[in-house]
Design a protein around this motif. Structure first.
Motif, PDB file in Angstrom:
ATOM      1  N   ALA A 193      75.157  38.153  55.294  1.00 37.70           N
ATOM      2  CA  ALA A 193      74.507  37.524  55.711  1.00 37.70           C
ATOM      3  C   ALA A 193      74.286  38.101  57.579  1.00 37.70           C
ATOM      4  CB  ALA A 193      74.910  36.242  55.412  1.00 37.70           C
ATOM      5  N   GLU A 194      75.387  37.637  57.455  1.00 40.57           N
ATOM      6  CA  GLU A 194      75.684  38.285  59.294  1.00 40.57           C
ATOM      7  C   GLU A 194      74.520  39.197  60.081  1.00 40.57           C
ATOM      8  OE1 GLU A 194      79.575  37.924  61.266  1.00 40.57           O
ATOM      9  OE2 GLU A 194      80.219  36.552  59.496  1.00 40.57           O
ATOM     10  N   MET A 195      75.177  40.465  59.242  1.00 37.05           N
ATOM     11  CA  MET A 195      74.199  41.231  59.811  1.00 37.05           C
ATOM     12  C   MET A 195      73.033  41.180  59.906  1.00 37.05           C
ATOM     13  SD  MET A 195      74.579  44.840  60.268  1.00 37.05           S
ATOM     14  CE  MET A 195      75.418  45.497  59.853  1.00 37.05           C
ATOM     15  N   ALA A 196      72.003  40.045  58.350  1.00 42.19           N
ATOM     16  CA  ALA A 196      70.820  40.337  58.089  1.00 42.19           C
ATOM     17  C   ALA A 196      70.177  39.726  59.494  1.00 42.19           C
ATOM     18  CB  ALA A 196      70.412  39.769  57.346  1.00 42.19           C
ATOM     19  N   ILE A 197      70.692  38.509  59.634  1.00 41.56           N
ATOM     20  CA  ILE A 197      70.905  37.653  61.198  1.00 41.56           C
ATOM     21  C   ILE A 197      70.792  38.057  62.840  1.00 41.56           C
ATOM     22  CG2 ILE A 197      70.971  35.564  62.682  1.00 41.56           C
ATOM     23  CD1 ILE A 197      72.835  34.444  60.030  1.00 41.56           C
ATOM     24  N   TRP A 198      71.646  39.350  62.803  1.00 45.83           N
ATOM     25  CA  TRP A 198      71.886  40.187  64.053  1.00 45.83           C
ATOM     26  C   TRP A 198      70.382  41.418  64.227  1.00 45.83           C
ATOM     27  CZ3 TRP A 198      74.175  39.309  68.061  1.00 45.83           C
ATOM     28  CH2 TRP A 198      75.236  39.068  67.855  1.00 45.83           C
ATOM     29  N   LEU A 199      70.147  41.731  62.824  1.00 49.01           N
ATOM     30  CA  LEU A 199      69.191  42.595  62.635  1.00 49.01           C
ATOM     31  C   LEU A 199      67.555  42.078  63.072  1.00 49.01           C
ATOM     32  CD1 LEU A 199      69.449  44.716  59.980  1.00 49.01           C
ATOM     33  CD2 LEU A 199      69.150  45.401  61.873  1.00 49.01           C
ATOM     34  N   VAL A 213      63.151  40.046  67.190  1.00 47.36           N
ATOM     35  CA  VAL A 213      62.288  38.867  67.825  1.00 47.36           C
ATOM     36  C   VAL A 213      62.566  39.361  69.463  1.00 47.36           C
ATOM     37  CG1 VAL A 213      63.092  36.731  68.579  1.00 47.36           C
ATOM     38  CG2 VAL A 213      62.939  37.168  66.176  1.00 47.36           C
ATOM     39  N   CYS A 214      63.551  40.194  69.448  1.00 47.39           N
ATOM     40  CA  CYS A 214      64.455  39.954  71.182  1.00 47.39           C
ATOM     41  C   CYS A 214      63.155  41.176  71.570  1.00 47.39           C
ATOM     42  CB  CYS A 214      65.876  40.329  70.999  1.00 47.39           C
ATOM     43  SG  CYS A 214      66.058  39.101  71.678  1.00 47.39           S
ATOM     44  N   SER A 215      63.609  42.579  70.386  1.00 47.36           N
ATOM     45  CA  SER A 215      62.412  43.575  70.571  1.00 47.36           C
ATOM     46  C   SER A 215      60.911  43.174  70.479  1.00 47.36           C
ATOM     47  CB  SER A 215      62.981  44.346  69.400  1.00 47.36           C
ATOM     48  OG  SER A 215      62.454  44.240  68.634  1.00 47.36           O
ATOM     49  N   SER A 216      60.697  43.039  69.955  1.00 48.64           N
ATOM     50  CA  SER A 216      58.890  41.943  70.011  1.00 48.64           C
ATOM     51  C   SER A 216      58.548  41.394  71.278  1.00 48.64           C
ATOM     52  CB  SER A 216      58.952  41.673  68.740  1.00 48.64           C
ATOM     53  OG  SER A 216      58.768  42.079  67.698  1.00 48.64           O
ATOM     54  N   LEU A 217      59.530  40.476  71.943  1.00 49.97           N
ATOM     55  CA  LEU A 217      59.019  39.863  72.324  1.00 49.97           C
ATOM     56  C   LEU A 217      59.337  40.593  74.151  1.00 49.97           C
ATOM     57  CD1 LEU A 217      58.825  36.579  73.950  1.00 49.97           C
ATOM     58  CD2 LEU A 217      61.444  36.490  74.348  1.00 49.97           C
ATOM     59  N   LEU A 218      60.525  41.033  74.366  1.00 48.13           N
ATOM     60  CA  LEU A 218      60.138  42.375  75.553  1.00 48.13           C
ATOM     61  C   LEU A 218      58.986  43.219  75.457  1.00 48.13           C
ATOM     62  CD1 LEU A 218      61.896  43.359  77.698  1.00 48.13           C
ATOM     63  CD2 LEU A 218      62.865  45.244  75.353  1.00 48.13           C
ATOM     64  N   VAL A 219      58.693  43.677  74.469  1.00 46.96           N
ATOM     65  CA  VAL A 219      57.077  44.498  73.919  1.00 46.96           C
ATOM     66  C   VAL A 219      56.131  43.197  74.076  1.00 46.96           C
ATOM     67  CG1 VAL A 219      55.807  45.970  72.209  1.00 46.96           C
ATOM     68  CG2 VAL A 219      57.625  45.918  72.514  1.00 46.96           C
ATOM     69  N   MET A 220      56.017  42.226  74.099  1.00 47.80           N
ATOM     70  CA  MET A 220      54.953  41.835  74.242  1.00 47.80           C
ATOM     71  C   MET A 220      55.024  41.257  76.059  1.00 47.80           C
ATOM     72  SD  MET A 220      53.781  38.067  73.388  1.00 47.80           S
ATOM     73  CE  MET A 220      55.377  37.045  74.229  1.00 47.80           C
ATOM     74  N   LEU A 221      56.031  40.838  76.589  1.00 45.52           N
ATOM     75  CA  LEU A 221      56.012  41.278  77.905  1.00 45.52           C
ATOM     76  C   LEU A 221      55.353  42.254  78.607  1.00 45.52           C
ATOM     77  CD1 LEU A 221      59.394  38.760  78.157  1.00 45.52           C
ATOM     78  CD2 LEU A 221      56.862  38.452  78.813  1.00 45.52           C
TER      79      LEU A 221
END
Length: 120
Positions: free
Chosen positions: A2-8, A13-21
């Motif tokens: 479950a930890e691995m899924a949360i990290w992924l 989410v962070c990479s999507s936000l970076l691409v959008m910015l």
């Protein structure tokens, strides 16, 4: 597991936000829209003592207000080192030497740095 899924999910989410910015930033850079600036017109004549400090003060004010600045230097026949100092500022993107045309608009702030003559 479950930890691995949360990290992924967090990385996604962070990479999507970076691409959008980055996409928004690229669109802004491509738009070519010139932002409004504060235009100062400095009238100088034998003003070598105060010219540099005035330009630095205007740049400091621009930095803290977040508004870009444009400085136009209008020399009226200086006999001291004012033309040489003005020529040094010409290499910066925020400073122009006056070409002799009166291009003042309503939003231009005129600052008179001309040294008063002794008899006047």
């Amino acid at each position: 597991m479950a930890e691995m899924a949360i990290w992924l999910l967090a990385v996604y989410v962070c990479s999507s936000l970076l691409v959008m910015l980055l996409d928004r930033w690229a669109k802004q850079m491509r738009s070519g829209v010139e932002y409004p600036y504060v235009h100062y017109r400095l009238l100088v004549r034998d003003s070598e003592q105060v010219l540099e400090s005035t330009v630095r003060l205007l740049l400091f004010r621009s930095y803290w207000s977040g508004k870009p600045v444009r400085i136009t230097l209008h020399d009226e026949g200086s006999i001291d080192d004012t033309p040489q100092i003005a020529a040094l500022y010409k290499r910066y993107p925020y400073c122009w030497l006056d070409d002799g045309q009166d291009s003042t608009s309503r939003s231009t702030i005129i600052i008179d740095l001309r040294k008063k003559e002794a008899g006047a």
